[in-house]
Design a protein around this motif. Structure first.
Motif, PDB file in Angstrom:
ATOM      1  N   GLU A   1      71.921  27.681  43.786  1.00  0.00           N
ATOM      2  CA  GLU A   1      70.862  28.666  43.542  1.00  0.00           C
ATOM      3  C   GLU A   1      70.891  29.834  44.521  1.00  0.00           C
ATOM      4  O   GLU A   1      70.133  30.787  44.366  1.00  0.00           O
ATOM      5  CB  GLU A   1      69.482  28.003  43.566  1.00  0.00           C
ATOM      6  N   ASP A   2      71.762  29.769  45.522  1.00  0.00           N
ATOM      7  CA  ASP A   2      71.951  30.915  46.422  1.00  0.00           C
ATOM      8  C   ASP A   2      72.935  31.934  45.837  1.00  0.00           C
ATOM      9  O   ASP A   2      73.122  33.004  46.421  1.00  0.00           O
ATOM     10  CB  ASP A   2      72.488  30.445  47.779  1.00  0.00           C
ATOM     11  N   THR A   3      73.537  31.609  44.723  1.00  0.00           N
ATOM     12  CA  THR A   3      74.472  32.520  44.074  1.00  0.00           C
ATOM     13  C   THR A   3      73.780  33.817  43.685  1.00  0.00           C
ATOM     14  O   THR A   3      72.757  33.809  43.000  1.00  0.00           O
ATOM     15  CB  THR A   3      75.088  31.864  42.828  1.00  0.00           C
ATOM     16  N   ALA A   4      74.328  34.941  44.146  1.00  0.00           N
ATOM     17  CA  ALA A   4      73.722  36.253  43.906  1.00  0.00           C
ATOM     18  C   ALA A   4      74.595  37.323  44.537  1.00  0.00           C
ATOM     19  O   ALA A   4      75.523  37.020  45.300  1.00  0.00           O
ATOM     20  CB  ALA A   4      72.318  36.312  44.512  1.00  0.00           C
TER      21      ALA A   4
ATOM     22  N   TRP B   1      68.036  41.749  54.571  1.00  0.00           N
ATOM     23  CA  TRP B   1      68.964  41.280  53.548  1.00  0.00           C
ATOM     24  C   TRP B   1      68.146  40.901  52.310  1.00  0.00           C
ATOM     25  O   TRP B   1      67.087  40.255  52.417  1.00  0.00           O
ATOM     26  CB  TRP B   1      69.740  40.053  54.023  1.00  0.00           C
ATOM     27  N   PHE B   2      68.657  41.300  51.152  1.00  0.00           N
ATOM     28  CA  PHE B   2      68.078  40.948  49.867  1.00  0.00           C
ATOM     29  C   PHE B   2      69.181  40.358  48.996  1.00  0.00           C
ATOM     30  O   PHE B   2      70.359  40.474  49.315  1.00  0.00           O
ATOM     31  CB  PHE B   2      67.508  42.192  49.177  1.00  0.00           C
ATOM     32  N   ARG B   3      68.780  39.736  47.902  1.00  0.00           N
ATOM     33  CA  ARG B   3      69.771  39.233  46.953  1.00  0.00           C
ATOM     34  C   ARG B   3      69.244  39.373  45.536  1.00  0.00           C
ATOM     35  O   ARG B   3      68.040  39.418  45.302  1.00  0.00           O
ATOM     36  CB  ARG B   3      70.121  37.778  47.255  1.00  0.00           C
ATOM     37  N   GLN B   4      70.185  39.453  44.612  1.00  0.00           N
ATOM     38  CA  GLN B   4      69.819  39.579  43.197  1.00  0.00           C
ATOM     39  C   GLN B   4      70.763  38.725  42.372  1.00  0.00           C
ATOM     40  O   GLN B   4      71.980  38.960  42.362  1.00  0.00           O
ATOM     41  CB  GLN B   4      69.867  41.031  42.741  1.00  0.00           C
ATOM     42  N   ALA B   5      70.185  37.750  41.703  1.00  0.00           N
ATOM     43  CA  ALA B   5      70.944  36.884  40.808  1.00  0.00           C
ATOM     44  C   ALA B   5      70.910  37.476  39.403  1.00  0.00           C
ATOM     45  O   ALA B   5      69.998  38.247  39.069  1.00  0.00           O
ATOM     46  CB  ALA B   5      70.342  35.481  40.818  1.00  0.00           C
TER      47      ALA B   5
END
Length: 127
Positions: free
Chosen positions: A89-92, A36-40
């Protein structure tokens, strides 16, 4: 053609929980490490977690350790990300991804090591 489809994103208050799912269609799901990856907004895509083929080994980004749990169900060709104690800050946009080669140890955190991506699912955490 193998596809990954994420679901489970949404809007949640700080301290809340969400469970993301990523369903794979086609291919041999249980021979690949999944991540899993994330991008803000305005930021580069970053590693969140990875899980070995069997699910016995997992890796996490430091900022999510103790709050997020990655798991998989090979019978359902699905990988999950349980997210607890969410912070703004987990928003992405969260993406699941498949390792670019089968049978590799799940220690790779660079996005270039993954070659199959889902469309992403938005997670928004309000303060």
């Amino acid at each position: 053609q193998v596809q990954l489809v994420e679901s489970g994103g949404g809007l949640v208050q700080a301290g809340g929980s969400l469970r993301l799912s990523c369903a794979a269609s086609g291919g041999t799901f249980n021979t690949y490490t999944m991540g899993w990856f994330r991008q803000a907004p305005g930021k580069e895509r970053e590693f969140v977690a990875a899980i070995s083929r069997s699910g016995a080994t997992t890796y996490y980004f430091d900022s999510v350790k103790g709050r997020f749990t990655i798991s998989r169900d090979n019978a359902k060709d699905t990988v999950y990300l349980q997210m607890n104690s969410l912070k703004p800050e987990d928003t992405a946009v969260y993406y699941c991804a498949r390792d670019r080669a089968p049978f590799r140890f799940p220690s790779r955190t660079a996005s270039a090591e993954y070659d199959l991506w889902g469309q992403g699912t938005q997670v928004t955490v309000s303060s």
